[in-house]
Motif scaffolding. Structure first.
Motif, PDB file in Angstrom:
ATOM      1  N   GLU A  78     -10.789  -7.339  -3.430  1.00 49.97           N
ATOM      2  CA  GLU A  78     -10.763  -8.052  -2.153  1.00 49.97           C
ATOM      3  C   GLU A  78      -9.386  -7.941  -1.482  1.00 49.97           C
ATOM      4  O   GLU A  78      -9.287  -7.866  -0.252  1.00 49.97           O
ATOM      5  N   LYS A  79      -8.350  -7.915  -2.297  1.00 51.54           N
ATOM      6  CA  LYS A  79      -6.996  -7.789  -1.743  1.00 51.54           C
ATOM      7  C   LYS A  79      -6.721  -6.391  -1.220  1.00 51.54           C
ATOM      8  O   LYS A  79      -5.827  -6.196  -0.398  1.00 51.54           O
ATOM      9  N   GLN A  80      -7.483  -5.419  -1.700  1.00 49.36           N
ATOM     10  CA  GLN A  80      -7.222  -4.032  -1.348  1.00 49.36           C
ATOM     11  C   GLN A  80      -7.292  -3.800   0.166  1.00 49.36           C
ATOM     12  O   GLN A  80      -6.542  -2.991   0.709  1.00 49.36           O
ATOM     13  N   THR A  81      -8.192  -4.527   0.836  1.00 47.47           N
ATOM     14  CA  THR A  81      -8.311  -4.394   2.297  1.00 47.47           C
ATOM     15  C   THR A  81      -6.994  -4.753   2.973  1.00 47.47           C
ATOM     16  O   THR A  81      -6.523  -4.046   3.872  1.00 47.47           O
ATOM     17  N   TYR A  82      -6.372  -5.829   2.537  1.00 48.18           N
ATOM     18  CA  TYR A  82      -5.116  -6.286   3.134  1.00 48.18           C
ATOM     19  C   TYR A  82      -3.948  -5.389   2.721  1.00 48.18           C
ATOM     20  O   TYR A  82      -3.001  -5.198   3.496  1.00 48.18           O
ATOM     21  N   ILE A  83      -4.021  -4.853   1.519  1.00 51.06           N
ATOM     22  CA  ILE A  83      -2.990  -3.925   1.068  1.00 51.06           C
ATOM     23  C   ILE A  83      -2.989  -2.675   1.939  1.00 51.06           C
ATOM     24  O   ILE A  83      -1.922  -2.165   2.326  1.00 51.06           O
ATOM     25  N   GLN A  84      -4.195  -2.192   2.297  1.00 48.24           N
ATOM     26  CA  GLN A  84      -4.297  -1.014   3.155  1.00 48.24           C
ATOM     27  C   GLN A  84      -3.807  -1.323   4.565  1.00 48.24           C
ATOM     28  O   GLN A  84      -3.129  -0.503   5.194  1.00 48.24           O
ATOM     29  N   LEU A  85      -4.128  -2.523   5.064  1.00 48.67           N
ATOM     30  CA  LEU A  85      -3.644  -2.920   6.382  1.00 48.67           C
ATOM     31  C   LEU A  85      -2.115  -2.979   6.410  1.00 48.67           C
ATOM     32  O   LEU A  85      -1.485  -2.606   7.406  1.00 48.67           O
ATOM     33  N   ALA A  86      -1.527  -3.435   5.312  1.00 46.21           N
ATOM     34  CA  ALA A  86      -0.072  -3.499   5.214  1.00 46.21           C
ATOM     35  C   ALA A  86       0.532  -2.096   5.221  1.00 46.21           C
ATOM     36  O   ALA A  86       1.575  -1.856   5.851  1.00 46.21           O
ATOM     37  N   LYS A  87      -0.117  -1.155   4.547  1.00 46.05           N
ATOM     38  CA  LYS A  87       0.365   0.231   4.538  1.00 46.05           C
ATOM     39  C   LYS A  87       0.292   0.829   5.949  1.00 46.05           C
ATOM     40  O   LYS A  87       1.202   1.521   6.387  1.00 46.05           O
ATOM     41  N   ASP A  88      -0.799   0.545   6.644  1.00 44.62           N
ATOM     42  CA  ASP A  88      -0.955   1.040   8.021  1.00 44.62           C
ATOM     43  C   ASP A  88       0.119   0.440   8.932  1.00 44.62           C
ATOM     44  O   ASP A  88       0.647   1.116   9.821  1.00 44.62           O
TER      45      ASP A  88
END
Length: 243
Positions: free
Chosen positions: A195-205
């Motif tokens: 579930e955190k992976q979505t936010y981790i990807q947004l942070a990378k973007d």
């Protein structure tokens, strides 16, 4: 208010010399053009003398409305370059008039400050100077932060946690901000890694966005002579000098 911010940003970007604006201390500014104020930190000790505008600031405040009228659709960065170029090309005789006016007003200002301090008792003077030093340091830091905002410095990238907080904060069922943050923080801890992976990807973007915007912004700062705002790592790598 938006117009005032824009004008302030232009004047700050034109150059640091002589630009004394009380953004941080909250001192009264009579108008967007007359950027001279009496800091609140001195208001309790009577009317502290007003500091005069520098020759450069005086010239820029005179030219800004003219350039806005001639180029109503121009971007602030374009106005900055036009006014800065005009100042550089100004004949020595005309520039000397502005410099002479500033020197005369600065002399009168220093005399007024001396007379003002003579009226203080030794203990008042000591307290005055201590408070003035503290206020100057605080104001300098606040002006620096506001200057970067007005110059359009890109916002720093957000972490995965910060993105989650901004998305979930208003939905948290609690009346106090502290209570909401506590609920959101606990909810973040309860999220699975998937579930955190979505936010981790947004942070990378967001990090990619920041890097791209910073590169463009620092190139603009180099163009207007504000190399002091460029990161040291960028200066060493020579990224800007290669363009």
């Amino acid at each position: 208010m938006a117009l005032f911010r824009g004008m302030w940003g232009v004047l700050r970007a034109l150059g640091r010399t002589g630009v004394e604006m009380c953004a941080g201390c909250g001192g009264r500014i009579p108008s967007p053009i007359s950027l001279v104020c009496i800091p609140k930190c001195f208001s309790s000790m009577g009317n502290y003398p007003k500091k005069p505008m520098s020759s450069y600031l005086r010239f820029s405040t005179e030219q800004l409305p003219k350039f806005k009228a001639k180029h109503p659709d121009a971007k602030l960065s374009e106005l900055i370059r036009k006014i800065a170029a005009l100042w550089r090309e100004l004949r020595k005789q005309k520039k000397a008039v502005y410099e002479a006016d500033f020197k005369a007003e600065w002399k009168a200002y220093k005399e007024a400050v001396s007379k003002y301090k003579e009226q203080l008792t030794p203990s008042q003077l000591m307290g005055f100077e201590k408070e003035a030093r503290q206020k100057r340091l605080k104001k300098k830091a606040q002006i620096k932060r506001r200057e970067l905002i007005l110059l359009g410095k890109p916002k720093r990238p957000r972490s995965a946690y910060n993105i989650y907080v901004s998305e979930s904060f208003q939905e948290a069922k609690d009346e106090s901000a502290q209570g909401k943050l506590k609920i959101v923080n606990q909810a973040w801890k309860n999220l699975s890694l998937e579930e955190k992976q979505t936010y981790i990807q947004l942070a990378k973007d967001d990090r990619i966005r920041y890097d791209n915007e910073m590169k463009s912004w620092e190139e603009q700062m180099a163009e207007v002579g504000r190399n002091d705002l460029i990161r040291r790592s960028v200066k060493r790598s020579g990224d800007l000098s290669e363009n």
